[in-house]
Scaffold this motif. Sequence first.
Motif, PDB file in Angstrom:
ATOM      1  N   GLY A  10      37.501 -11.848  72.671  1.00  0.00           N
ATOM      2  CA  GLY A  10      36.573 -11.871  71.400  1.00  0.00           C
ATOM      3  C   GLY A  10      35.445 -11.154  71.443  1.00  0.00           C
ATOM      4  O   GLY A  10      34.912 -10.489  70.394  1.00  0.00           O
ATOM      5  N   ALA A  11      34.900 -10.983  72.727  1.00  0.00           N
ATOM      6  CA  ALA A  11      33.569 -10.251  72.789  1.00  0.00           C
ATOM      7  C   ALA A  11      33.986  -8.911  72.780  1.00  0.00           C
ATOM      8  O   ALA A  11      33.046  -8.211  71.842  1.00  0.00           O
ATOM      9  CB  ALA A  11      32.960 -10.761  74.188  1.00  0.00           C
ATOM     10  N   VAL A  12      35.013  -8.429  73.159  1.00  0.00           N
ATOM     11  CA  VAL A  12      35.420  -7.035  73.082  1.00  0.00           C
ATOM     12  C   VAL A  12      35.636  -6.676  71.634  1.00  0.00           C
ATOM     13  O   VAL A  12      35.304  -5.586  71.181  1.00  0.00           O
ATOM     14  CB  VAL A  12      36.518  -6.753  74.014  1.00  0.00           C
ATOM     15  N   ALA A  13      36.229  -7.402  70.940  1.00  0.00           N
ATOM     16  CA  ALA A  13      36.689  -7.308  69.505  1.00  0.00           C
ATOM     17  C   ALA A  13      35.355  -7.036  68.774  1.00  0.00           C
ATOM     18  O   ALA A  13      35.292  -6.336  67.862  1.00  0.00           O
ATOM     19  CB  ALA A  13      37.747  -8.486  68.983  1.00  0.00           C
ATOM     20  N   GLY A  14      34.461  -7.858  69.080  1.00  0.00           N
ATOM     21  CA  GLY A  14      33.297  -7.972  68.207  1.00  0.00           C
ATOM     22  C   GLY A  14      32.358  -6.825  68.417  1.00  0.00           C
ATOM     23  O   GLY A  14      31.987  -6.180  67.539  1.00  0.00           O
ATOM     24  N   LEU A  15      32.195  -6.513  69.698  1.00  0.00           N
ATOM     25  CA  LEU A  15      31.613  -5.302  70.019  1.00  0.00           C
ATOM     26  C   LEU A  15      32.200  -3.940  69.462  1.00  0.00           C
ATOM     27  O   LEU A  15      31.617  -3.224  69.041  1.00  0.00           O
ATOM     28  CB  LEU A  15      31.604  -4.920  71.511  1.00  0.00           C
ATOM     29  N   TYR A  22      28.945  -0.569  61.350  1.00  0.00           N
ATOM     30  CA  TYR A  22      27.804   0.273  60.938  1.00  0.00           C
ATOM     31  C   TYR A  22      28.170   1.214  60.080  1.00  0.00           C
ATOM     32  O   TYR A  22      27.202   1.628  59.175  1.00  0.00           O
ATOM     33  CB  TYR A  22      27.188   1.042  62.610  1.00  0.00           C
ATOM     34  N   TYR A  23      29.117   2.151  60.216  1.00  0.00           N
ATOM     35  CA  TYR A  23      29.424   3.204  59.214  1.00  0.00           C
ATOM     36  C   TYR A  23      29.983   2.674  57.895  1.00  0.00           C
ATOM     37  O   TYR A  23      29.218   3.335  57.069  1.00  0.00           O
ATOM     38  CB  TYR A  23      30.940   3.790  59.744  1.00  0.00           C
ATOM     39  N   LEU A  24      30.441   1.457  57.719  1.00  0.00           N
ATOM     40  CA  LEU A  24      30.593   0.879  56.380  1.00  0.00           C
ATOM     41  C   LEU A  24      29.320   0.435  55.698  1.00  0.00           C
ATOM     42  O   LEU A  24      29.007   0.840  54.563  1.00  0.00           O
ATOM     43  CB  LEU A  24      31.682  -0.205  56.421  1.00  0.00           C
ATOM     44  N   THR A  25      28.581   0.167  56.579  1.00  0.00           N
ATOM     45  CA  THR A  25      27.232  -0.516  55.665  1.00  0.00           C
ATOM     46  C   THR A  25      26.399   0.944  55.532  1.00  0.00           C
ATOM     47  O   THR A  25      25.789   1.020  54.349  1.00  0.00           O
ATOM     48  CB  THR A  25      26.432  -1.272  56.940  1.00  0.00           C
ATOM     49  N   GLU A  26      26.380   1.942  56.355  1.00  0.00           N
ATOM     50  CA  GLU A  26      25.708   2.845  56.172  1.00  0.00           C
ATOM     51  C   GLU A  26      26.377   3.834  54.845  1.00  0.00           C
ATOM     52  O   GLU A  26      25.395   4.401  53.959  1.00  0.00           O
ATOM     53  CB  GLU A  26      25.679   3.986  57.331  1.00  0.00           C
ATOM     54  N   ALA A  27      27.587   3.698  54.725  1.00  0.00           N
ATOM     55  CA  ALA A  27      28.155   4.329  53.538  1.00  0.00           C
ATOM     56  C   ALA A  27      27.588   3.641  52.377  1.00  0.00           C
ATOM     57  O   ALA A  27      27.545   4.120  51.293  1.00  0.00           O
ATOM     58  CB  ALA A  27      29.781   4.522  53.768  1.00  0.00           C
ATOM     59  N   CYS A  69      29.404  -9.479  67.726  1.00  0.00           N
ATOM     60  CA  CYS A  69      29.017  -8.473  66.586  1.00  0.00           C
ATOM     61  C   CYS A  69      27.744  -8.693  65.906  1.00  0.00           C
ATOM     62  O   CYS A  69      26.927  -7.894  65.580  1.00  0.00           O
ATOM     63  CB  CYS A  69      30.206  -8.158  65.706  1.00  0.00           C
ATOM     64  N   GLY A  70      27.482 -10.006  65.302  1.00  0.00           N
ATOM     65  CA  GLY A  70      26.315 -10.344  64.534  1.00  0.00           C
ATOM     66  C   GLY A  70      25.138 -10.326  65.233  1.00  0.00           C
ATOM     67  O   GLY A  70      24.402  -9.949  64.432  1.00  0.00           O
ATOM     68  N   VAL A  71      24.987 -10.676  66.428  1.00  0.00           N
ATOM     69  CA  VAL A  71      23.643 -10.630  67.127  1.00  0.00           C
ATOM     70  C   VAL A  71      23.108  -9.225  67.174  1.00  0.00           C
ATOM     71  O   VAL A  71      22.078  -9.253  66.929  1.00  0.00           O
ATOM     72  CB  VAL A  71      23.971 -11.248  68.473  1.00  0.00           C
ATOM     73  N   PRO A  72      23.793  -8.233  67.337  1.00  0.00           N
ATOM     74  CA  PRO A  72      23.298  -6.819  67.618  1.00  0.00           C
ATOM     75  C   PRO A  72      23.128  -6.510  65.903  1.00  0.00           C
ATOM     76  O   PRO A  72      21.924  -5.726  65.874  1.00  0.00           O
ATOM     77  CB  PRO A  72      24.255  -5.995  68.218  1.00  0.00           C
ATOM     78  N   LEU A  78      16.574  -7.164  61.759  1.00  0.00           N
ATOM     79  CA  LEU A  78      15.105  -7.621  62.137  1.00  0.00           C
ATOM     80  C   LEU A  78      14.269  -6.451  62.335  1.00  0.00           C
ATOM     81  O   LEU A  78      13.074  -6.510  61.851  1.00  0.00           O
ATOM     82  CB  LEU A  78      15.253  -8.415  63.338  1.00  0.00           C
ATOM     83  N   LEU A  79      14.784  -5.278  63.385  1.00  0.00           N
ATOM     84  CA  LEU A  79      13.844  -4.372  63.556  1.00  0.00           C
ATOM     85  C   LEU A  79      13.586  -3.642  62.390  1.00  0.00           C
ATOM     86  O   LEU A  79      12.629  -2.988  62.039  1.00  0.00           O
ATOM     87  CB  LEU A  79      14.692  -3.537  64.606  1.00  0.00           C
ATOM     88  N   PHE A  80      14.786  -3.396  61.517  1.00  0.00           N
ATOM     89  CA  PHE A  80      14.393  -2.474  60.036  1.00  0.00           C
ATOM     90  C   PHE A  80      13.400  -3.154  59.374  1.00  0.00           C
ATOM     91  O   PHE A  80      12.626  -2.549  58.684  1.00  0.00           O
ATOM     92  CB  PHE A  80      15.586  -2.060  59.454  1.00  0.00           C
ATOM     93  N   ALA A  81      13.380  -4.395  59.221  1.00  0.00           N
ATOM     94  CA  ALA A  81      12.761  -5.265  58.208  1.00  0.00           C
ATOM     95  C   ALA A  81      11.201  -5.299  58.974  1.00  0.00           C
ATOM     96  O   ALA A  81      10.237  -5.330  58.083  1.00  0.00           O
ATOM     97  CB  ALA A  81      13.127  -6.660  58.192  1.00  0.00           C
TER      98      ALA A  81
END
Length: 100
Positions: A10-15, A22-27, A69-72, A78-81
């Motif tokens: 699960g950790a590997v899948a989340g990472l 990232y790319y979907l959100t940026e697009a 996935c969610g924590v990073p 938070l950093l952008f905000a």
Amino acid sequence: MNHGTRQAMGAVAGLAALIPLYYLTEAAARALRAGVATFGPAPSGLAYLGAVAVVVTVLTAWPPAALCCGVPLASAGLLFALDLDAALGAAGRLPWAVLR
């Protein structure tokens, strides 16, 4: 398969999900900014955000994946905000930021 192996998978899948999210959100952000700049609709932005929602929904079924996935992503948000200059500097140093 024991509990520890499932958590590690699960950790590997989340990472691994971080990169497409990232790319979907940026697009989506790019499409929405283009829509605002042209004072027009941005259906592609909605489609990208819908894809993000689908991936996030799938990840929530597997708690270790959702956390990895969610924590990073929450930390980056938070950093952008809080400090845009530091966030843009950090984003510019990402390995895939120079692929464009």
